[in-house]
Design a protein around this motif. Sequence first.
Motif: not given
Length: 220
Positions: A74-97
């Motif tokens: 999902l980060y790869e999918r969204l990083k170009k069009s929504a870079p900031t939100l996708s990066q922050i989301a990915a951080v929380f995703g990794v923490v959840w993992v």
Amino acid sequence: MNHIQKAGGVAAIFEALIYILAFVFFGAYWHYPVDANAAQKFAYLAENHLALSIVNFTMYVLFGVLLAILVLALYERLKKSAPTLSQIAAVFGVVWVGLVIASGMIANIGLATTIGLSAKDPEQAMTVWIAIYAVIEGLGGGNEVVGGIWVLLLSFAALKATELPKTLNYVGIFVGLAGIGTIYPADVLTEIFGVSQIVWFFWLGIAMMKNSHSKAGLAQ
């Protein structure tokens, strides 16, 4: 790119299936003797040790591994069009993992340790198990705040990037808010998050796989 999207879609569908497995196991099979004494409770845990260990591994460790694939896709999918939100989301995703996998490891090691201890002192073993269970619940068993934040930010990022079906993203916002709501200790909120996330994972997985197939067809 198409391969990671397909892998993410498959991972999302398996996440939903794991949720269903957990609901079926604890709803239909698991009959923990809540009103029994400590010795009887540990006798039940010892009798079902293997089954519970497998379920813990599946719904925490395997879930976490699949979640890592989905977070990356999902980060790869969204990083170009929504870079900031996708990066922050990915951080929380990794923490959840990390939290989910840690919960499973603690659950299985703690279960084996306390079952062994119960042979000598069931009351002390129960005190230890209660403490371990509180840690498991705090990390990810009964508190879904981190997962909720991930889904919420991800859904906003997908809306901004006009990726994924719009209705799916609105469902994701509901799921995310439900997860954040589990900060209040009520079983019903955790159940709402779990059931709604089954729908979200299934829908997300299908959407990602359809998209990967359509892009592959265009590339040929």
